[in-house]
Design a protein around this motif. Structure first.
Motif, PDB file in Angstrom:
ATOM      1  N   ARG A   1       0.853  -1.163   0.000  1.00 24.39           N
ATOM      2  CA  ARG A   1       0.000   0.000   0.000  1.00 24.39           C
ATOM      3  C   ARG A   1       0.896   1.221   0.000  1.00 24.39           C
ATOM      4  NH1 ARG A   1      -4.133   0.961   3.712  1.00 24.39           N
ATOM      5  NH2 ARG A   1      -4.907   2.126   1.961  1.00 24.39           N
TER       6      ARG A   1
ATOM      7  N   ASP B   1      -8.424  -9.229  -4.914  1.00 24.35           N
ATOM      8  CA  ASP B   1      -7.754  -7.992  -4.565  1.00 24.35           C
ATOM      9  C   ASP B   1      -6.487  -8.238  -3.780  1.00 24.35           C
ATOM     10  OD1 ASP B   1     -10.377  -6.212  -5.058  1.00 24.35           O
ATOM     11  OD2 ASP B   1     -10.789  -8.106  -4.067  1.00 24.35           O
TER      12      ASP B   1
ATOM     13  N   ARG C   1      -5.797  -4.587   2.403  1.00 27.58           N
ATOM     14  CA  ARG C   1      -5.227  -4.868   1.088  1.00 27.58           C
ATOM     15  C   ARG C   1      -5.806  -4.004  -0.023  1.00 27.58           C
ATOM     16  NH1 ARG C   1      -6.803 -10.392   2.257  1.00 27.58           N
ATOM     17  NH2 ARG C   1      -8.356 -10.069   0.651  1.00 27.58           N
ATOM     18  N   ASN C   2      -6.789  -3.187   0.323  1.00 26.97           N
ATOM     19  CA  ASN C   2      -7.484  -2.475  -0.745  1.00 26.97           C
ATOM     20  C   ASN C   2      -6.591  -1.409  -1.370  1.00 26.97           C
ATOM     21  OD1 ASN C   2      -8.710   0.483  -0.677  1.00 26.97           O
ATOM     22  ND2 ASN C   2      -8.023  -0.153   1.347  1.00 26.97           N
ATOM     23  N   LYS C   3      -6.981  -0.948  -2.570  1.00 25.78           N
ATOM     24  CA  LYS C   3      -6.143   0.007  -3.287  1.00 25.78           C
ATOM     25  C   LYS C   3      -6.831   1.353  -3.490  1.00 25.78           C
ATOM     26  CE  LYS C   3      -4.024  -3.636  -6.057  1.00 25.78           C
ATOM     27  NZ  LYS C   3      -5.127  -4.506  -6.487  1.00 25.78           N
ATOM     28  N   VAL C   4      -8.008   1.539  -2.902  1.00 26.38           N
ATOM     29  CA  VAL C   4      -8.736   2.766  -3.225  1.00 26.38           C
ATOM     30  C   VAL C   4      -8.976   3.699  -2.043  1.00 26.38           C
ATOM     31  CG1 VAL C   4      -9.912   1.842  -5.246  1.00 26.38           C
ATOM     32  CG2 VAL C   4     -10.949   1.545  -3.006  1.00 26.38           C
ATOM     33  N   VAL C   5      -8.909   3.164  -0.835  1.00 25.28           N
ATOM     34  CA  VAL C   5      -9.280   3.969   0.331  1.00 25.28           C
ATOM     35  C   VAL C   5      -8.059   4.701   0.894  1.00 25.28           C
ATOM     36  CG1 VAL C   5     -10.232   3.900   2.658  1.00 25.28           C
ATOM     37  CG2 VAL C   5     -11.129   2.369   0.903  1.00 25.28           C
ATOM     38  N   PRO C   6      -8.119   6.023   0.992  1.00 21.25           N
ATOM     39  CA  PRO C   6      -7.006   6.748   1.592  1.00 21.25           C
ATOM     40  C   PRO C   6      -6.878   6.336   3.061  1.00 21.25           C
ATOM     41  CG  PRO C   6      -8.547   8.263   0.496  1.00 21.25           C
ATOM     42  CD  PRO C   6      -9.203   6.922   0.550  1.00 21.25           C
ATOM     43  N   ASP C   7      -5.647   6.319   3.557  1.00 16.05           N
ATOM     44  CA  ASP C   7      -5.405   5.867   4.933  1.00 16.05           C
ATOM     45  C   ASP C   7      -6.270   6.617   5.939  1.00 16.05           C
ATOM     46  OD1 ASP C   7      -3.563   3.862   4.471  1.00 16.05           O
ATOM     47  OD2 ASP C   7      -1.914   5.305   4.255  1.00 16.05           O
TER      48      ASP C   7
ATOM     49  N   SER D   1     -17.613   6.031  -9.386  1.00 18.63           N
ATOM     50  CA  SER D   1     -18.365   5.122  -8.525  1.00 18.63           C
ATOM     51  C   SER D   1     -17.563   4.682  -7.312  1.00 18.63           C
ATOM     52  CB  SER D   1     -18.781   3.871  -9.312  1.00 18.63           C
ATOM     53  OG  SER D   1     -19.415   4.219 -10.510  1.00 18.63           O
ATOM     54  N   GLY D   2     -16.403   5.274  -7.087  1.00 17.58           N
ATOM     55  CA  GLY D   2     -15.579   4.883  -5.947  1.00 17.58           C
ATOM     56  C   GLY D   2     -15.079   3.456  -6.038  1.00 17.58           C
TER      57      GLY D   2
ATOM     58  N   TRP E   1     -15.936 -10.719  -0.963  1.00 19.70           N
ATOM     59  CA  TRP E   1     -15.100 -10.059  -1.967  1.00 19.70           C
ATOM     60  C   TRP E   1     -14.819 -10.915  -3.186  1.00 19.70           C
ATOM     61  CZ3 TRP E   1     -14.323  -4.982  -2.294  1.00 19.70           C
ATOM     62  CH2 TRP E   1     -14.691  -4.235  -1.165  1.00 19.70           C
ATOM     63  N   ASP E   2     -15.556 -11.985  -3.333  1.00 12.57           N
ATOM     64  CA  ASP E   2     -15.432 -12.784  -4.545  1.00 12.57           C
ATOM     65  C   ASP E   2     -16.379 -12.179  -5.577  1.00 12.57           C
ATOM     66  OD1 ASP E   2     -15.355 -14.608  -6.539  1.00 12.57           O
ATOM     67  OD2 ASP E   2     -16.139 -16.294  -5.365  1.00 12.57           O
TER      68      ASP E   2
ATOM     69  N   ALA F   1     -13.527   5.815  -0.801  1.00 10.32           N
ATOM     70  CA  ALA F   1     -12.755   6.155  -2.004  1.00 10.32           C
ATOM     71  C   ALA F   1     -13.212   7.484  -2.579  1.00 10.32           C
ATOM     72  CB  ALA F   1     -12.891   5.053  -3.047  1.00 10.32           C
TER      73      ALA F   1
ATOM     74  N   HIS G   1      -9.971  -7.009   4.321  1.00 10.69           N
ATOM     75  CA  HIS G   1      -9.921  -6.491   2.956  1.00 10.69           C
ATOM     76  C   HIS G   1      -9.399  -5.074   2.910  1.00 10.69           C
ATOM     77  CE1 HIS G   1     -11.128  -5.120  -1.021  1.00 10.69           C
ATOM     78  NE2 HIS G   1     -10.858  -6.357  -1.354  1.00 10.69           N
ATOM     79  N   LEU G   2      -9.769  -4.305   3.917  1.00 10.34           N
ATOM     80  CA  LEU G   2      -9.333  -2.906   3.956  1.00 10.34           C
ATOM     81  C   LEU G   2      -7.801  -2.809   3.955  1.00 10.34           C
ATOM     82  CD1 LEU G   2     -10.004   0.098   4.229  1.00 10.34           C
ATOM     83  CD2 LEU G   2     -10.135  -0.221   6.699  1.00 10.34           C
TER      84      LEU G   2
ATOM     85  N   GLU H   1     -16.052   0.834   1.170  1.00 12.98           N
ATOM     86  CA  GLU H   1     -14.792   1.210   0.532  1.00 12.98           C
ATOM     87  C   GLU H   1     -15.043   2.242  -0.569  1.00 12.98           C
ATOM     88  OE1 GLU H   1     -12.200  -1.908  -0.708  1.00 12.98           O
ATOM     89  OE2 GLU H   1     -11.981  -2.723   1.319  1.00 12.98           O
ATOM     90  N   SER H   2     -16.142   2.075  -1.297  1.00  9.68           N
ATOM     91  CA  SER H   2     -16.470   3.036  -2.356  1.00  9.68           C
ATOM     92  C   SER H   2     -16.713   4.422  -1.783  1.00  9.68           C
ATOM     93  CB  SER H   2     -17.729   2.602  -3.101  1.00  9.68           C
ATOM     94  OG  SER H   2     -17.422   1.576  -3.986  1.00  9.68           O
TER      95      SER H   2
ATOM     96  N   ASP I   1     -12.425   0.354  -7.492  1.00 12.61           N
ATOM     97  CA  ASP I   1     -11.013   0.147  -7.760  1.00 12.61           C
ATOM     98  C   ASP I   1     -10.806   0.071  -9.273  1.00 12.61           C
ATOM     99  OD1 ASP I   1      -8.448  -0.728  -8.048  1.00 12.61           O
ATOM    100  OD2 ASP I   1      -8.648  -2.476  -6.739  1.00 12.61           O
TER     101      ASP I   1
ATOM    102  N   PHE J   1       0.539   3.970  -2.138  1.00 16.49           N
ATOM    103  CA  PHE J   1       0.559   4.839  -3.308  1.00 16.49           C
ATOM    104  C   PHE J   1      -0.264   6.080  -3.035  1.00 16.49           C
ATOM    105  CE2 PHE J   1      -3.523   2.957  -4.021  1.00 16.49           C
ATOM    106  CZ  PHE J   1      -4.225   3.887  -4.739  1.00 16.49           C
ATOM    107  N   LEU J   2      -1.132   5.965  -2.029  1.00 18.58           N
ATOM    108  CA  LEU J   2      -1.976   7.112  -1.731  1.00 18.58           C
ATOM    109  C   LEU J   2      -1.142   8.242  -1.167  1.00 18.58           C
ATOM    110  CD1 LEU J   2      -4.640   4.800  -0.341  1.00 18.58           C
ATOM    111  CD2 LEU J   2      -4.995   6.345  -2.266  1.00 18.58           C
TER     112      LEU J   2
END
Ligand SMILES: Cc1cc2nc3c(=O)[nH]c(=O)nc-3n(C[C@H](O)[C@H](O)[C@H](O)COP(=O)(O)OP(=O)(O)OC[C@H]3O[C@@H](n4cnc5c(N)ncnc54)[C@H](O)[C@@H]3O)c2cc1C
Lengths: 498, 292
Positions: free
Chosen positions: A18, A194, B142-148, A419-420, B59-60, B118, B139-140, B114-115, A422, A20-21
């Motif tokens: 993680r 993921d 490992r996720n790639k979209v949520v800022p810390d 849509s938030g 998450w599948d 994000a 999951h959080l 998460e969305s 990934d 990259f943010l």
């Protein structure tokens, strides 16, 4: 199992999953690892166009984008050097929608009239003496397309991408680390979509660039596709294309393409009133053509472009002594190609200008092949341009469908951000992949159909070939092959000889 | 624009169904709620157990909850637009909700949470099922979209959170109201969690012949998209019923939109058609005042 191994092999490069943010060079890593949102691998025409589009579009403009290439990009600060007097031999025919895209991202420098040549008509005909041909014309104000040197397009897009804030990283690349596809139906706990699958690029000098999304824009020998385990379907045509810049007897604004039994020969206008020849033929013939002197090559090209037997009155199936079987064959071939026949207002045949001599460098040849990736995406990796599809140059569509890829990919990423979601997840990328693969697949099939018709050794097809232009005269998918599916402002007129 | 259109449709049909809906709610309330976990919770333990059993599947994206992932393409944009509209924010930024605190009640594995994070929001996501919260937390990481630091999970109920006096700018509850024991009380809890002048967004499945054929017969029995028994059609709530329950809880409808499955895109999209899935935004009366 193999998944596990692949992951552990990624070692140090993957240490930071993680972060990259936090964007920007990560100071924590001992190697010089830089984190981005998107790494575009390959800074050619397509990779650079994608970078421009990303930085130019709402939502995606906030992403941190890096472009990797073995060669350094044109510097944005460098004063615009004068182009060489004779245009380079690698040129592309750009369709109106590609031109619009280049204009939109602000790289219109490349398509300025002094650096490109426009054509308003396209004329396609075959080797028979009958002068059966078809002609496409641009309707309205715009031309049907422009011919621009690849180098010019590339450097304009590279300069623009840097202006827009993309970072170019150049140098020898040691390896590309991409998540491998999942094997079989086995699922290990936690081995979901993921999982920490952050692709990265490792340079020979130790620099590491990583991002959740790695775009393979590295051309037809893509190492991104290879490391992501993406495979191709396709064939070697067993042909080569001989290409060069030529001096011609008069300026012209028509893209000429003539089908010969050995393959098509095209004469395109390029800047400075010159022409560019792309001549697809057998490898033996290509080698011989390459060995010719400037004047001898010009003479052979002229011969190949000249209508045999001079002006001949219109041929009908009866004048060819054709029986019912010939027309039956022709209609079967039509059905095969999904064409509709149809009369249209005839347009006059235009004689191509005389080819005087090869200009600038010598003629060179490239191998021809058709290659289509079985999928365009794979867990954090997505392909665009020639990395996804390499097609026959006969319709001059190669780079144009690559630009089309970029547009849809950016829209898809925008939708994910909106849509938030990934944007690097398969859930997102699959939409791009499925739609583009379908569209491009249709183009490849049409091209293969045209090529097969002209290059088959079968006597039956040989017979149908003499009706070649009748077949092509249909406004079916073949019109799209020649004018480009994107050029909605092109109107076609099909013709029989006077 | 889309929101406004949806809103018009809602108000048109609203009055007609009003009486019907009230009667139905009254009869539902009389059925009694013996299964409640605690006196003050609208959570149905049998429902929680149902979800807990399948927690590892959240998450599948190709599995049981795949449709919920694809629903994000409709519900997240709706929430984005409704919240930006309500709070006068610019929706065309990557993370427009940065100034807002959001609670998601019934977050499951965190697919929507998460969305929301994000899109910039500071999100507290809660669910009564511990197993789901565990999966969501994993999951959080490992996720790639949520800022810390923008998303935190708590295994609790809306009622419990409300009793701690926690209040949020936006309250979200997606695909939950059809699973609770006492929908009117659930709506009151959501209203309570909302700051005065704030926004509540709910999405659910309509109770129509269409939703029966699509959500129950097709999705559960034929396509296997949703686990069998995941939904009880009799518990589905119509937009009118939802509107009335929310009005009774002090929430006024501001926008509603349908969410329709798009076959070519293989995802949900916003539409005028509220006959199966729909999403609605309500505003809570009161002076917005300064933030938390
Ligand atoms: C003879 C011929 C004629 C053609 N005529 C036309 C035409 O008229 N019209 C048309 O539209 N198309 C034409 N094409 C096709 C067109 O040239 C391609 O479609 C186009 O170049 C594809 O662009 P790209 O950016 O995808 O790939 P490329 O142009 O191949 O760019 C790939 C980039 O990636 C970099 N790269 C690759 N591998 C690595 C690596 N391992 N490490 C670091 N960097 C790497 C390269 O340096 C390069 O910059 C023709 C092709 C041929 C062969």
């Amino acid at each position: 199992m193999s998944m596990r191994r692949a992951l552990s092999m990624r070692g140090a490069a993957m240490a930071s999953c993680r972060g990259f943010l936090g964007a920007g060079p990560s100071a924590t890593s001992s190697t010089t690892q830089q984190d981005f949102d998107v790494v575009v691998f390959g800074g050619g025409m397509i990779g650079s166009a994608l970078a421009c589009l990303l930085k130019q579009s709402p939502l995606t403009s906030e992403l941190k984008v890096a472009v990797v290439d073995r060669n350094a990009p044109s510097s944005p600060s460098s004063s615009i050097a004068d182009l060489p007097q004779v245009p380079d031999i690698r040129v592309s025919t750009l369709t109106p929608s590609t031109l619009a895209l280049i204009d939109r991202v602000g790289a219109d420098w490349a398509i300025h009239p002094t650096r490109s040549a426009s054509f308003h008509d396209m004329q396609v005909w075959d080797q028979t003496a009958s002068r059966k041909h078809m002609r496409f014309s641009g309707s309205g104000e715009g031309p049907l397309g422009r011919v621009v040197e690849n180098e010019v397009i590339k450097s304009a897009l590279q300069r623009r991408a840097q202006e827009l804030g993309c970072e170019y990283a150049s140098g020898g690349v040691k390896e590309v680390l991409a998540p491998r596809p999942r094997v079989g139906i086995t699922r290990e706990a936690g081995d979901d979509d993921d999982l920490c699958d952050r692709p990265s690029v490792v340079f020979e000098d130790g620099r590491v660039l990583s991002a959740p999304l790695l775009v393979g824009a590295d051309g037809s020998e893509s190492i991104v596709a290879k490391s992501a385990g993406i495979r191709y379907e396709g064939r070697a045509y067993g042909q080569r294309a001989v290409t060069c810049t030529v001096d011609v007897s008069r300026p012209f604004a028509t893209a000429f393409q003539r089908f010969l039994p050995t393959g098509p020969i095209a004469l395109l206008p390029v800047r400075g009133g010159r022409g560019n020849i792309v001549w697809s033929t057998t490898p033996e013939h290509a080698r011989r053509l390459e060995s010719l002197g400037a004047r001898d090559f010009a003479a052979e090209a002229m011969e190949a472009l000249t209508v045999e037997g001079g002006p001949v009155p219109s041929s009908s199936s009866s004048s060819r002594g054709g029986g019912g079987w010939e027309s039956a064959l022709a209609s079967r071939a039509s059905a095969l190609l999904g064409l509709r026949g149809g009369a249209s207002p005839p347009a006059a045949f235009e004689d191509p200008p005389e080819v005087v001599s090869v200009a600038g460098g010598r003629q060179r040849s490239f191998p021809l092949a058709s290659k289509h990736a079985l999928t365009y995406c794979q867990r954090g990796v997505v392909l665009v341009g020639d990395a996804a599809h390499r097609i026959h140059p006969l319709a001059g569509q190669g780079v144009n469908i690559g630009f089309g890829d970029c547009e849809l990919l950016v829209t898809t990423i925008q939708e994910a951000l909106w849509s938030g979601q990934d944007f690097s997840a398969n859930l997102t990328l699959e939409k791009y992949a499925a739609e583009r693969r379908n569209k491009n697949g249709a183009m490849i099939r049409s091209l293969d159909a045209v090529r097969a018709l002209y290059q088959s050794e079968s006597p039956y097809v040989e017979a149908a070939r003499s009706f070649g232009m009748d077949l092509i005269n249909g406004f079916g998918p073949l019109k799209q092959v020649f004018v480009g599916f994107a050029s909605s402002n092109a109107a076609a007129a099909d013709i029989r000889s006077p | 624009m889309l929101l406004a259109r949806g809103c018009g449709i809602a108000t048109a049909s609203r009055r007609a169904g009003m009486w019907c809906a009230r009667r139905l709610l009254a009869s539902e309330a009389n059925k009694g709620t013996g299964a409640t976990m605690s006196g003050s919770s609208s959570v149905d333990p049998r429902e929680i157990e149902k979800f807990a059993k399948r927690a590892n599947e959240w998450w599948d994206t190709g599995g049981t909850y795949g449709p919920l992932h694809r629903l994000n393409y409709a519900r997240s944009p709706f929430i984005r637009m409704a919240a930006c509209d309500h709070y006068g924010l610019n929706a065309e930024q990557r993370r427009p909700l940065e100034s807002l605190s959001v609670v998601e009640v019934g977050c499951g594995g965190g697919i929507l949470s998460e969305s929301l994070a994000a899109m910039g929001a500071k999100v507290t996501a809660i669910d009564a099922a511990e197993e789901s919260i565990e999966v969501a937390r994993e999951h959080l990481k490992r996720n790639k979209v949520v800022p810390d630091g923008r998303l935190s999970y708590v295994a609790t109920t809306g009622e419990a959170l409300a009793s701690e006096n926690r209040r949020f700018d936006v309250v979200v509850s997606s695909e939950v109201v059809e699973h609770v024991v006492d929908p009117p009380s659930f709506c009151r809890t959501l209203a309570e969690l909302c700051k005065p002048g704030g926004l509540v967004v709910m999405s659910t499945i309509n109770r129509t012949v269409w939703s029966y054929s699509l959500a129950i017969v097709a999705a559960e029995r034929i396509l296997g998209m949703a686990p069998r028994g995941a939904h009880d059609w009799n518990q589905f709530v119509t937009p009118d019923e939802l509107t009335i329950m929310c009005e009774d809880a002090g929430l006024g409808l501001t926008a509603v939109s349908g969410m329709r499955w798009s076959l070519p895109k293989n995802q949900f999209e916003l539409s005028r058609d509220t006959s199966v899935n729909y999403i609605a935004a309500f505003s809570k009366a009161g002076d917005r005042g300064a933030g938390e």
